[in-house]
Scaffold this motif. Structure first.
Motif, PDB file in Angstrom:
ATOM      1  N   GLY A 161      69.737 -66.836  26.262  1.00  0.00           N
ATOM      2  CA  GLY A 161      70.886 -65.946  26.184  1.00  0.00           C
ATOM      3  C   GLY A 161      70.621 -64.565  26.757  1.00  0.00           C
ATOM      4  N   GLU A 162      71.688 -63.802  26.886  1.00  0.00           N
ATOM      5  CA  GLU A 162      71.598 -62.453  27.438  1.00  0.00           C
ATOM      6  C   GLU A 162      70.948 -61.507  26.432  1.00  0.00           C
ATOM      7  OE1 GLU A 162      75.066 -61.070  29.694  1.00  0.00           O
ATOM      8  OE2 GLU A 162      75.926 -63.048  29.333  1.00  0.00           O
ATOM      9  N   TYR A 163      70.042 -60.663  26.944  1.00  0.00           N
ATOM     10  CA  TYR A 163      69.234 -59.800  26.083  1.00  0.00           C
ATOM     11  C   TYR A 163      68.903 -58.526  26.837  1.00  0.00           C
ATOM     12  CZ  TYR A 163      65.255 -58.197  23.264  1.00  0.00           C
ATOM     13  OH  TYR A 163      64.399 -57.453  22.496  1.00  0.00           O
ATOM     14  N   ASP A 164      68.979 -57.402  26.124  1.00  0.00           N
ATOM     15  CA  ASP A 164      68.718 -56.096  26.731  1.00  0.00           C
ATOM     16  C   ASP A 164      67.882 -55.290  25.750  1.00  0.00           C
ATOM     17  OD1 ASP A 164      68.739 -53.535  27.780  1.00  0.00           O
ATOM     18  OD2 ASP A 164      70.863 -53.574  28.329  1.00  0.00           O
ATOM     19  N   ARG A 165      66.685 -54.866  26.153  1.00  0.00           N
ATOM     20  CA  ARG A 165      65.799 -54.091  25.273  1.00  0.00           C
ATOM     21  C   ARG A 165      66.422 -52.775  24.826  1.00  0.00           C
ATOM     22  NH1 ARG A 165      59.683 -53.524  27.046  1.00  0.00           N
ATOM     23  NH2 ARG A 165      59.579 -53.046  24.799  1.00  0.00           N
ATOM     24  N   ASP A 166      67.375 -52.282  25.587  1.00  0.00           N
ATOM     25  CA  ASP A 166      67.997 -51.000  25.246  1.00  0.00           C
ATOM     26  C   ASP A 166      69.226 -51.172  24.364  1.00  0.00           C
ATOM     27  OD1 ASP A 166      66.198 -49.374  26.760  1.00  0.00           O
ATOM     28  OD2 ASP A 166      67.187 -50.096  28.584  1.00  0.00           O
ATOM     29  N   ARG A 167      69.510 -52.402  23.953  1.00  0.00           N
ATOM     30  CA  ARG A 167      70.644 -52.676  23.067  1.00  0.00           C
ATOM     31  C   ARG A 167      70.117 -53.219  21.742  1.00  0.00           C
ATOM     32  NH1 ARG A 167      75.502 -50.730  25.356  1.00  0.00           N
ATOM     33  NH2 ARG A 167      75.119 -50.671  27.604  1.00  0.00           N
ATOM     34  N   ASP A 168      70.665 -52.707  20.654  1.00  0.00           N
ATOM     35  CA  ASP A 168      70.237 -53.147  19.322  1.00  0.00           C
ATOM     36  C   ASP A 168      70.882 -54.460  18.924  1.00  0.00           C
ATOM     37  OD1 ASP A 168      68.849 -50.532  18.668  1.00  0.00           O
ATOM     38  OD2 ASP A 168      70.888 -49.820  18.990  1.00  0.00           O
ATOM     39  N   ILE A 169      72.076 -54.751  19.454  1.00  0.00           N
ATOM     40  CA  ILE A 169      72.812 -55.958  19.107  1.00  0.00           C
ATOM     41  C   ILE A 169      72.961 -56.788  20.367  1.00  0.00           C
ATOM     42  CG2 ILE A 169      74.938 -56.873  18.116  1.00  0.00           C
ATOM     43  CD1 ILE A 169      75.332 -54.163  16.745  1.00  0.00           C
ATOM     44  N   ASN A 170      72.368 -57.974  20.365  1.00  0.00           N
ATOM     45  CA  ASN A 170      72.328 -58.832  21.543  1.00  0.00           C
ATOM     46  C   ASN A 170      72.805 -60.234  21.214  1.00  0.00           C
ATOM     47  OD1 ASN A 170      70.935 -57.503  23.975  1.00  0.00           O
ATOM     48  ND2 ASN A 170      69.619 -56.886  22.273  1.00  0.00           N
ATOM     49  N   PRO A 171      73.454 -60.923  22.145  1.00  0.00           N
ATOM     50  CA  PRO A 171      73.797 -62.329  21.922  1.00  0.00           C
ATOM     51  C   PRO A 171      72.581 -63.238  21.987  1.00  0.00           C
ATOM     52  CG  PRO A 171      74.510 -61.632  24.098  1.00  0.00           C
ATOM     53  CD  PRO A 171      74.036 -60.399  23.387  1.00  0.00           C
ATOM     54  N   GLY A 172      71.546 -62.868  22.751  1.00  0.00           N
ATOM     55  CA  GLY A 172      70.311 -63.632  22.827  1.00  0.00           C
ATOM     56  C   GLY A 172      69.216 -62.982  22.006  1.00  0.00           C
ATOM     57  N   ASN A 173      68.201 -63.789  21.650  1.00  0.00           N
ATOM     58  CA  ASN A 173      67.137 -63.282  20.786  1.00  0.00           C
ATOM     59  C   ASN A 173      65.827 -63.027  21.514  1.00  0.00           C
ATOM     60  OD1 ASN A 173      66.446 -62.684  17.928  1.00  0.00           O
ATOM     61  ND2 ASN A 173      64.920 -64.294  18.250  1.00  0.00           N
ATOM     62  N   ASN A 174      65.671 -63.504  22.750  1.00  0.00           N
ATOM     63  CA  ASN A 174      64.471 -63.319  23.553  1.00  0.00           C
ATOM     64  C   ASN A 174      63.218 -63.900  22.897  1.00  0.00           C
ATOM     65  OD1 ASN A 174      63.528 -62.304  26.094  1.00  0.00           O
ATOM     66  ND2 ASN A 174      62.395 -60.738  24.973  1.00  0.00           N
ATOM     67  N   ALA A 175      63.399 -64.944  22.084  1.00  0.00           N
ATOM     68  CA  ALA A 175      62.271 -65.648  21.469  1.00  0.00           C
ATOM     69  C   ALA A 175      62.742 -67.030  21.046  1.00  0.00           C
ATOM     70  CB  ALA A 175      61.739 -64.884  20.262  1.00  0.00           C
ATOM     71  N   TRP A 176      61.855 -68.007  21.151  1.00  0.00           N
ATOM     72  CA  TRP A 176      62.196 -69.348  20.698  1.00  0.00           C
ATOM     73  C   TRP A 176      62.074 -69.411  19.179  1.00  0.00           C
ATOM     74  CZ3 TRP A 176      58.790 -72.226  17.856  1.00  0.00           C
ATOM     75  CH2 TRP A 176      57.448 -71.815  17.860  1.00  0.00           C
ATOM     76  N   SER A 177      62.729 -70.395  18.594  1.00  0.00           N
ATOM     77  CA  SER A 177      62.578 -70.638  17.153  1.00  0.00           C
ATOM     78  C   SER A 177      62.748 -72.125  16.873  1.00  0.00           C
ATOM     79  CB  SER A 177      63.572 -69.814  16.331  1.00  0.00           C
ATOM     80  OG  SER A 177      64.903 -70.133  16.661  1.00  0.00           O
ATOM     81  N   LEU A 201      63.141 -72.145   8.934  1.00  0.00           N
ATOM     82  CA  LEU A 201      63.117 -71.412  10.190  1.00  0.00           C
ATOM     83  C   LEU A 201      61.730 -70.852  10.467  1.00  0.00           C
ATOM     84  CD1 LEU A 201      64.568 -69.974  12.608  1.00  0.00           C
ATOM     85  CD2 LEU A 201      64.939 -68.049  11.034  1.00  0.00           C
ATOM     86  N   TYR A 202      61.212 -71.152  11.663  1.00  0.00           N
ATOM     87  CA  TYR A 202      59.971 -70.537  12.155  1.00  0.00           C
ATOM     88  C   TYR A 202      60.278 -69.904  13.505  1.00  0.00           C
ATOM     89  CZ  TYR A 202      55.223 -69.765  13.732  1.00  0.00           C
ATOM     90  OH  TYR A 202      54.068 -69.173  14.182  1.00  0.00           O
ATOM     91  N   ASN A 203      59.863 -68.654  13.681  1.00  0.00           N
ATOM     92  CA  ASN A 203      60.190 -67.896  14.875  1.00  0.00           C
ATOM     93  C   ASN A 203      58.978 -67.664  15.764  1.00  0.00           C
ATOM     94  OD1 ASN A 203      63.075 -67.085  14.341  1.00  0.00           O
ATOM     95  ND2 ASN A 203      62.092 -66.299  12.481  1.00  0.00           N
ATOM     96  N   GLY A 204      59.189 -67.745  17.076  1.00  0.00           N
ATOM     97  CA  GLY A 204      58.172 -67.359  18.030  1.00  0.00           C
ATOM     98  C   GLY A 204      58.198 -65.866  18.284  1.00  0.00           C
ATOM     99  N   LYS A 205      57.385 -65.420  19.231  1.00  0.00           N
ATOM    100  CA  LYS A 205      57.250 -63.994  19.511  1.00  0.00           C
ATOM    101  C   LYS A 205      58.261 -63.537  20.556  1.00  0.00           C
ATOM    102  CE  LYS A 205      52.315 -63.470  18.496  1.00  0.00           C
ATOM    103  NZ  LYS A 205      50.995 -63.065  19.055  1.00  0.00           N
ATOM    104  N   ASN A 206      58.785 -62.359  20.332  1.00  0.00           N
ATOM    105  CA  ASN A 206      59.576 -61.645  21.332  1.00  0.00           C
ATOM    106  C   ASN A 206      58.626 -60.687  22.046  1.00  0.00           C
ATOM    107  OD1 ASN A 206      61.235 -59.950  22.780  1.00  0.00           O
ATOM    108  ND2 ASN A 206      62.696 -59.593  21.123  1.00  0.00           N
ATOM    109  N   ASN A 207      58.345 -60.939  23.310  1.00  0.00           N
ATOM    110  CA  ASN A 207      57.391 -60.129  24.056  1.00  0.00           C
ATOM    111  C   ASN A 207      58.014 -58.919  24.733  1.00  0.00           C
ATOM    112  OD1 ASN A 207      55.009 -61.711  23.540  1.00  0.00           O
ATOM    113  ND2 ASN A 207      55.846 -63.272  24.913  1.00  0.00           N
TER     114      ASN A 207
END
Length: 312
Positions: A161-177, A201-207
């Protein structure tokens, strides 16, 4: 099948005060599924499900369940998502194998922090892809029809999904789970049922964590448990009415650069009315409303949705 929105962090300078909140968990199925959840309604083949949902919150809660120190705490979004399911003829003992795929599309996100969104910045767009192979067990029959049916699915959320480091609320999470679940429906009588869907739920890392978290190389959200629960009664041949709810509790701490950070665990529960109208064995319409309670490190609001299920 998920929460459909990820709020990773928020921060703002208010005079000399720095405000920060958690909101680390990815999008989850909080109330998207409800009545008769233990089995697909019309046997094998292809299904398409269309979801429309409105979420509105006027509370953004901190770790103690209090509102964040912002002039306003308003979050609203409307979304549409499509789910494709296939139940095959492949058999394993008394069960059939299948596959689910879901792509959320968030039509609009609106946030108001009372500071011209200096503390909370949002973007709209397409959310993460979910894929889940499942095993659907045959129903256990009684003298008057089915008594119990259940399913196990191994869901994986992919960071598409779409993700932006400069946005606090994103439709994508930038990490697998990894978000497997067990779903079951029990018939007390031919007209009265109860259903449960229990997830881990187990979450991967957001790099590439959002910049509001600070100078971090990675962030890994904590593990969590969550569940949907419902009960309903067939008031006519086509109409079922009942109650639906969900529950979420984070059970381990989020990690920043590999180090556990306390005070960021999320929890919430909700309950509300629901209805299901069956036009035929192949077409079903659901309406569900949820009123959230006792949120910590999360928004607290109202969720209303419609879901249409069609079997080809």
């Amino acid at each position: 099948m998920r929460k459909l929105l990820s709020i990773c962090a928020c921060s703002a300078g208010l005079a000399s005060t720095q405000i920060a909140c958690a909101y680390d968990l990815p999008a989850l199925n909080l109330g998207l599924t409800s009545f008769m959840d233990g089995g697909l309604p019309a046997g094998g083949g292809w299904y398409v499900q269309q979801y429309l949902q409105n979420y509105s919150a006027n509370h953004l809660r901190d770790k103690d369940g209090n509102d964040l120190g912002l002039p306003r705490h308003e979050l609203d979004y409307q979304l549409a998502l499509t789910q494709l399911s296939y139940l095959s003829d492949l058999r394993v003992g008394n069960a059939s194998l299948g596959l689910n795929m879901l792509v959320p599309i968030i039509a609009h996100i609106d946030v108001d922090d009372g500071l011209d969104n200096a503390a909370l910045k949002a973007r709209s767009g397409v959310g993460d892809l979910l894929i889940g192979p499942f095993i659907q067990f045959d129903p256990i029959m009684g003298p008057d029809g089915p008594r119990f049916v259940h399913r196990i699915e191994l869901q994986v959320n992919l960071p598409t999904g779409e993700y932006d480091r400069d946005r606090d609320i994103n439709p994508g999470n930038n990490a697998w789970s990894f978000n497997p679940y067990w779903a079951a429906t029990y018939w007390f009588t031919p007209k009265w049922t109860a259903s449960l869907r229990a997830h881990y739920l187990y979450n991967g890392k957001n790099n590439a964590p959002v910049r509001a978290l600070g100078d971090l190389d990675d962030m890994q959200a904590g593990q969590a448990l969550h569940a949907n629960f419902t009960t309903e009664y067939a008031v006519t041949e086509h109409l079922r009415l009942g109650l639906n709810g969900y529950w979420l509790k984070q059970i381990s701490d989020t990690r920043f650069d590999g180090h556990e950070v306390s005070g960021r665990r999320e929890k919430v529960w909700a309950i509300g009315p629901g209805a299901m109208y069956s036009f035929s064995p192949d077409d079903h319409l659901f309406f569900n409303a949820y009123f959230e309670q006792d949120a910590e490190n999360r928004p607290e609001g109202t969720r209303v949705q419609a879901r249409y299920v069609h079997h080809f």
